[in-house]
Write an enzyme that holds these catalytic residues in place. Sequence first.
Site, short mmCIF file in Angstrom:
data_model
loop_
_atom_site.label_atom_id
_atom_site.label_comp_id
_atom_site.label_asym_id
_atom_site.label_seq_id
_atom_site.Cartn_x
_atom_site.Cartn_y
_atom_site.Cartn_z
CD GLN A 176 32.52 39.13 38.55
OE1 GLN A 176 33.64 38.78 38.92
NE2 GLN A 176 32.31 39.70 37.39
CG LEU A 177 28.78 45.95 42.49
CD1 LEU A 177 30.05 46.30 43.26
CD2 LEU A 177 28.40 47.07 41.54
CE1 TYR A 199 26.55 45.92 29.43
CE2 TYR A 199 28.49 47.00 28.56
CZ TYR A 199 27.75 46.57 29.64
OH TYR A 199 28.19 46.80 30.92
#
Length: 282
Positions: free
Chosen positions: A12-13, A122
């Site tokens: 996405q980025l 995470y």
Amino acid sequence: MNKILIIGANGQLGTALQNEFPKALTADVNTLDITNEKSVNAYPWKNVDIIINAAAFTNVDGAETPQGRISAWQVNATAVANLAKIATTHNIILVHISSDYVFDGSKKNYNEAASFSPLSVYGASKAAGDLSASVTPKHYIIRTSWVIGNGNNFVRTMHDLAQKNIKPSVVNDQIGRLTFTPDLAAVIKHLLETEQSYGTYNCTNSGPSKSWAEIAKKVYELSGKNPNDITPISTNEYYAGKTDIAPRPHYSTLDLDKIIKTGFVAPDWQDRLNKYIKEELQ
């Protein structure tokens, strides 16, 4: 002209970064395995002045599984250490993307100096990556939250549910701001072009902090549906009976004073959301 390498260019980025830096070199796992030190060392770094690392293992719940834990640490921590070593050796600027998940969400606002306190695998792996990136002299760590771009994301999911007339339950006790990838890419360009001091910078879109449920209601409204189709529930209620679920920060709002002082003010996320739904999803 600086030679830029975008790692994780297909995410996405990464897609937004390619739009912002159309002449940049690109790499994904098929062309450069950043988790493998030999692969990293073999890359022709003489052609690179700036590394933008947009690669990450972002499956927050998946990271709680035995294999996911390994993958999260490989991509989010080991790979960053490999890049930091290369950046130091070759005098390269390293731009690395951080996360609100490095904090436990017990405070309503986090500035760049806040101490790490991750709740999940995470979050811990991202914190480790930040520490690795920070040891190379020329680094920008961009800490962000709730990223929305060209791919699978919360807004797209809610829009799709709205089109199917589904009435979902959405958590109302996780609070933060959306970050749209064009603005995240723009802040990276701003920091590089204005040669700001190296270090960590928070960057999200501006505007009020809201819960996921409130954002979902806004998505339904902008999609022409009834916002009351969204049922707000607590995180504990939402995940009741489910296993391998990562704990989430209740508060993810990042203080934007530091980036604003550099002359960059991201648009209000509500305006961006309206534009995103009209231009990307309809």
